[in-house]
Design a protein around this motif. Structure first.
Motif, PDB file in Angstrom:
ATOM      1  N   ARG A 176      68.029 -57.389  97.938  1.00 38.11           N
ATOM      2  CA  ARG A 176      66.795 -56.714  98.358  1.00 38.11           C
ATOM      3  C   ARG A 176      67.025 -55.939  99.653  1.00 38.11           C
ATOM      4  N   LEU A 177      66.233 -54.901  99.780  1.00 34.95           N
ATOM      5  CA  LEU A 177      66.246 -54.041 100.962  1.00 34.95           C
ATOM      6  C   LEU A 177      64.786 -53.759 101.306  1.00 34.95           C
ATOM      7  N   ALA A 178      64.404 -53.954 102.570  1.00 30.54           N
ATOM      8  CA  ALA A 178      62.985 -53.806 102.922  1.00 30.54           C
ATOM      9  C   ALA A 178      62.855 -53.152 104.288  1.00 30.54           C
ATOM     10  N   GLN A 179      61.674 -52.538 104.501  1.00 27.05           N
ATOM     11  CA  GLN A 179      61.375 -51.939 105.798  1.00 27.05           C
ATOM     12  C   GLN A 179      59.894 -52.091 106.104  1.00 27.05           C
ATOM     13  N   ARG A 180      59.613 -52.404 107.372  1.00 31.43           N
ATOM     14  CA  ARG A 180      58.252 -52.474 107.876  1.00 31.43           C
ATOM     15  C   ARG A 180      58.071 -51.396 108.936  1.00 31.43           C
ATOM     16  N   ILE A 181      57.027 -50.559 108.765  1.00 34.28           N
ATOM     17  CA  ILE A 181      56.686 -49.548 109.762  1.00 34.28           C
ATOM     18  C   ILE A 181      55.247 -49.791 110.205  1.00 34.28           C
ATOM     19  N   GLU A 182      55.084 -49.929 111.505  1.00 37.54           N
ATOM     20  CA  GLU A 182      53.754 -50.181 112.049  1.00 37.54           C
ATOM     21  C   GLU A 182      52.906 -48.907 112.006  1.00 37.54           C
ATOM     22  N   PRO A 183      51.579 -49.046 111.934  1.00 37.39           N
ATOM     23  CA  PRO A 183      50.730 -47.847 111.969  1.00 37.39           C
ATOM     24  C   PRO A 183      50.721 -47.267 113.399  1.00 37.39           C
ATOM     25  N   ARG A 184      50.413 -45.981 113.577  1.00 36.56           N
ATOM     26  CA  ARG A 184      50.149 -45.038 112.512  1.00 36.56           C
ATOM     27  C   ARG A 184      51.448 -44.434 112.016  1.00 36.56           C
ATOM     28  N   VAL A 185      51.517 -44.183 110.723  1.00 32.18           N
ATOM     29  CA  VAL A 185      52.757 -43.739 110.100  1.00 32.18           C
ATOM     30  C   VAL A 185      52.818 -42.214 110.101  1.00 32.18           C
ATOM     31  N   THR A 186      53.930 -41.676 110.628  1.00 29.17           N
ATOM     32  CA  THR A 186      54.111 -40.234 110.681  1.00 29.17           C
ATOM     33  C   THR A 186      54.100 -39.631 109.274  1.00 29.17           C
ATOM     34  N   TRP A 187      53.496 -38.457 109.149  1.00 29.89           N
ATOM     35  CA  TRP A 187      53.383 -37.682 107.908  1.00 29.89           C
ATOM     36  C   TRP A 187      52.327 -38.250 106.948  1.00 29.89           C
ATOM     37  N   VAL A 188      51.530 -39.218 107.357  1.00 33.20           N
ATOM     38  CA  VAL A 188      50.496 -39.758 106.475  1.00 33.20           C
ATOM     39  C   VAL A 188      49.130 -39.248 106.927  1.00 33.20           C
ATOM     40  N   GLN A 189      48.375 -38.699 105.977  1.00 29.54           N
ATOM     41  CA  GLN A 189      47.022 -38.209 106.260  1.00 29.54           C
ATOM     42  C   GLN A 189      46.020 -39.134 105.583  1.00 29.54           C
ATOM     43  N   ARG A 190      45.058 -39.582 106.352  1.00 32.34           N
ATOM     44  CA  ARG A 190      44.075 -40.529 105.836  1.00 32.34           C
ATOM     45  C   ARG A 190      43.263 -39.934 104.683  1.00 32.34           C
ATOM     46  N   ASN A 191      42.933 -38.667 104.767  1.00 29.94           N
ATOM     47  CA  ASN A 191      42.010 -38.068 103.790  1.00 29.94           C
ATOM     48  C   ASN A 191      42.716 -37.417 102.605  1.00 29.94           C
ATOM     49  N   HIS A 192      43.997 -37.690 102.406  1.00 34.20           N
ATOM     50  CA  HIS A 192      44.714 -37.083 101.286  1.00 34.20           C
ATOM     51  C   HIS A 192      44.299 -37.759  99.978  1.00 34.20           C
ATOM     52  N   THR A 193      44.238 -36.979  98.909  1.00 28.35           N
ATOM     53  CA  THR A 193      43.696 -37.484  97.638  1.00 28.35           C
ATOM     54  C   THR A 193      44.712 -38.218  96.769  1.00 28.35           C
ATOM     55  N   THR A 194      45.988 -38.174  97.127  1.00 34.40           N
ATOM     56  CA  THR A 194      47.007 -38.766  96.260  1.00 34.40           C
ATOM     57  C   THR A 194      46.850 -40.279  96.142  1.00 34.40           C
ATOM     58  N   GLN A 195      47.175 -40.811  94.975  1.00 30.30           N
ATOM     59  CA  GLN A 195      47.150 -42.250  94.720  1.00 30.30           C
ATOM     60  C   GLN A 195      48.551 -42.804  94.477  1.00 30.30           C
ATOM     61  N   GLU A 196      49.548 -41.944  94.672  1.00 32.63           N
ATOM     62  CA  GLU A 196      50.922 -42.383  94.485  1.00 32.63           C
ATOM     63  C   GLU A 196      51.840 -41.571  95.374  1.00 32.63           C
ATOM     64  N   VAL A 197      52.984 -42.143  95.675  1.00 43.38           N
ATOM     65  CA  VAL A 197      54.005 -41.442  96.429  1.00 43.38           C
ATOM     66  C   VAL A 197      55.280 -41.435  95.591  1.00 43.38           C
ATOM     67  N   PHE A 198      56.208 -40.608  95.982  1.00 42.45           N
ATOM     68  CA  PHE A 198      57.455 -40.460  95.237  1.00 42.45           C
ATOM     69  C   PHE A 198      58.592 -41.153  95.980  1.00 42.45           C
ATOM     70  N   LEU A 199      59.435 -41.806  95.238  1.00 43.54           N
ATOM     71  CA  LEU A 199      60.638 -42.409  95.784  1.00 43.54           C
ATOM     72  C   LEU A 199      61.839 -41.713  95.171  1.00 43.54           C
ATOM     73  N   GLU A 200      62.790 -41.332  96.006  1.00 49.97           N
ATOM     74  CA  GLU A 200      64.068 -40.822  95.523  1.00 49.97           C
ATOM     75  C   GLU A 200      65.184 -41.597  96.218  1.00 49.97           C
ATOM     76  N   LEU A 201      66.123 -42.082  95.427  1.00 48.51           N
ATOM     77  CA  LEU A 201      67.282 -42.822  95.918  1.00 48.51           C
ATOM     78  C   LEU A 201      68.546 -42.078  95.511  1.00 48.51           C
ATOM     79  N   GLU A 202      69.439 -41.890  96.447  1.00 48.84           N
ATOM     80  CA  GLU A 202      70.760 -41.359  96.113  1.00 48.84           C
ATOM     81  C   GLU A 202      71.755 -42.512  96.162  1.00 48.84           C
ATOM     82  N   PHE A 203      72.630 -42.583  95.176  1.00 46.04           N
ATOM     83  CA  PHE A 203      73.566 -43.709  95.106  1.00 46.04           C
ATOM     84  C   PHE A 203      74.948 -43.226  94.692  1.00 46.04           C
ATOM     85  N   LEU A 204      75.927 -44.055  94.993  1.00 44.42           N
ATOM     86  CA  LEU A 204      77.304 -43.750  94.621  1.00 44.42           C
ATOM     87  C   LEU A 204      77.578 -44.220  93.206  1.00 44.42           C
TER      88      LEU A 204
END
Length: 530
Positions: free
Chosen positions: A359-387
């Motif tokens: 497992r790999l995990a990360q915790r980021i405390e608020p407020r999170v850069t690049w996050v807008q409270r009033n944005h309508t999206t219900q999902e975010v995108f994940l992209e992983l590059e691997f060898l």
């Protein structure tokens, strides 16, 4: 950043006709603590890596310094509060000044570093936040910020608080903000003589008896030629979602350049955010834009304007990028900022190897850069590059955000996995990020991670550096600026070719130098911001 990737990208930038890069050096990460003042060795090594590779590539470097809006894993204060601390706490101010002295010492080791600049944006919003306070909080802000002392020194009557934007006294507050910023910028320049300033080009409305008065901000003409500015098609436009022709956009650009250069008397500014394309999502459909089929024509009209009224331009950005919310997505410096399980292994070259069950995990405390409270999206995108190694095929990874539902990763292309992750941005904004990756299948090595819901696109090169629709246009635009020749004037009314060559020689500039591998401070800038 990794040296091979940096070298490849800088070589490409040079081939595309750029002669300068702009590198952001964030204050709060580069300087790891303010009391006492300490610096982060890893950040300095990263900066030196870029400077070294830029010098190898024959590119000049400008540093955007004092930046406070970067992603931070554990922010003790957000960018606005940091700026307010700088403006009110002598100890923080001294740490800030030490940061500029440290940058100056590093740049002395690299001839390619031709200077840097601090932006009005780093401080302006601190004044805005103070002004938005109500009641006793506003009164306290008026005292703490120095606003009341400023009014008393000027002999201006006041009510002991910061006025609202709807008050005619708003003009006094704007004057104070400009004066206070100029004061601290001068202090910073005393520590680094090559420091410039990106000034606030926008005008601000102030209520007046006759209606609205549009007030100019400090333009720092006495800093010439170390002045930096910005432009986008919405500046001066109606901004009702209209599309502009090349000629309409040229008029708006001409107005900005003529007024900010005092009709050409101060032609040294670099328009380092020349945002002729601006796809910021929250302004789509409102801000004016140049029609897609008019961009190439507009740039042909812009070239002589920049030559006449400016020292060059900067492009944000030469390559599309994901506005990722994660810290250290490249997993460098022993995967700093990430929590690894027992079945996870850090790679010295960067990246993490996940065994089955790792497992790999990360915790980021608020407020999170690049996050807008009033944005309508219900999902975010994940992209992983691997060898890909030892015949490894498809992965069996799953991810989740803030204890939500697990999402499976799918192979998008060679060495890349993607997933759509359920997200409540209100929750992320208020409570921060808890992000997890788990490997249920065969072992694999992850080299980069992006978690985002917006991608900045400028049409030059895509996320993978492939040619975009405007690449040839930008290459031609850069060539126009680099190889520009002024037309001959009528005989008896100006210099001829020989006279102009003598003028250039007196200025220490010649044709051989302009083509040399080592950049000169006098060159017109065609910059890209990294």
């Amino acid at each position: 950043m990794r040296s091979q990737l940096v070298r490849r990208e800088l070589t490409q930038l040079r081939r595309d006709g750029f002669n300068t890069i702009i590198v952001v050096v964030p204050w709060r990460s580069f300087q790891s603590s303010q009391t006492p003042v300490t610096y982060d060795e890893f950040y300095e090594l990263q900066l030196r890596l870029v400077l070294r590779e830029a010098q190898r590539a024959g590119l000049a470097v400008l540093l955007r310094v004092a930046y406070t809006h970067q992603v931070m894993r554990v922010p003790s204060l957000n960018g606005f509060r940091w700026a307010q601390a700088l403006l009110t706490d002598p100890a923080i101010e001294q740490a800030w000044l030490d940061y500029f002295a440290q940058i100056s010492r590093i740049c002395e080791d690299y001839k390619c570093c031709i200077g840097g600049f601090i932006s009005w944006e780093e401080l302006w919003h601190a004044f805005r936040v103070w002004q938005e306070q109500k009641g006793d909080a506003n009164i306290s802000a008026a005292k703490a910020s120095g606003y009341l002392d400023y009014l008393d020194a000027k002999g201006i009557a006041h009510e002991g608080c910061i006025p609202s934007k709807q008050s005619p006294a708003h003009g006094d507050y704007l004057a104070f903000a400009n004066a206070r910023m100029a004061q601290v910028f001068e202090l910073a320049r005393s520590q680094w003589s090559d420091l410039g300033v990106e000034y606030r080009v926008d005008k601000d409305p102030v209520p007046a008896d006759e209606g609205i008065h549009w007030r100019d901000n400090e333009s720092f003409l006495d800093w010439e030629p170390h002045r930096y500015s910005y432009w986008a098609p919405f500046m001066g436009a109606e901004n009702v979602g209209e599309e502009l022709s090349a000629e309409q956009a040229e008029v708006l650009l001409r107005y900005m350049l003529e007024t900010t250069s005092e009709g050409g008397l101060y032609p040294g500014q670099v328009v380092e955010q020349f945002n002729f394309i601006d796809n910021t999502q929250k302004y789509l459909g409102t801000h004016a834009k140049i029609a897609d089929d008019q961009v190439t024509e507009f740039l042909s009209l812009a070239s002589p304007l920049l030559r006449k009224y400016a020292g060059g331009y900067g492009l944000w950005a030469s390559r599309d990028y994901r506005m990722s919310m994660l810290y250290n997505g490249a997993l460098l410096d022993a995967a700093r900022g990430w929590t690894l399980s027992e079945l996870s292994r850090v790679r010295k070259a960067g990246g993490v190897r996940l065994l089955q069950g790792g497992r790999l995990a990360q915790r980021i405390e608020p407020r999170v850069t690049w996050v807008q409270r009033n944005h309508t999206t219900q999902e975010v995108f994940l992209e992983l590059e691997f060898l890909r190694w030892r015949g490894f095929g498809a992965a069996n990874l799953r991810v989740r955000l803030n204890n939500g539902a697990w999402s499976s990763c799918e192979v998008q292309a060679k060495g890349r996995l993607v997933a759509r992750v359920a997200a409540d941005l209100e929750d992320v904004f208020d409570n921060g990020i808890d992000f997890e990756i788990e490997n249920l299948g065969r072992k694999l090595t992850i080299t980069r991670i992006f978690l985002y819901y917006e991608t900045y696109t400028a049409g030059v090169r895509d996320l993978d550096a492939n040619a975009g629709p405007l690449l040839e246009t930008i290459q031609h635009f850069n060539s126009q600026l680099a190889n520009y020749e002024e037309p001959l004037e009528d005989e008896g009314q100006g210099h001829g070719q020989k006279d102009r060559a003598e003028d250039r020689a007196e200025e220490g500039v010649n044709e051989e130098e302009s083509q040399a591998e080592q950049p000169s401070k006098s060159r017109t800038e065609a910059a890209t911001e990294n």
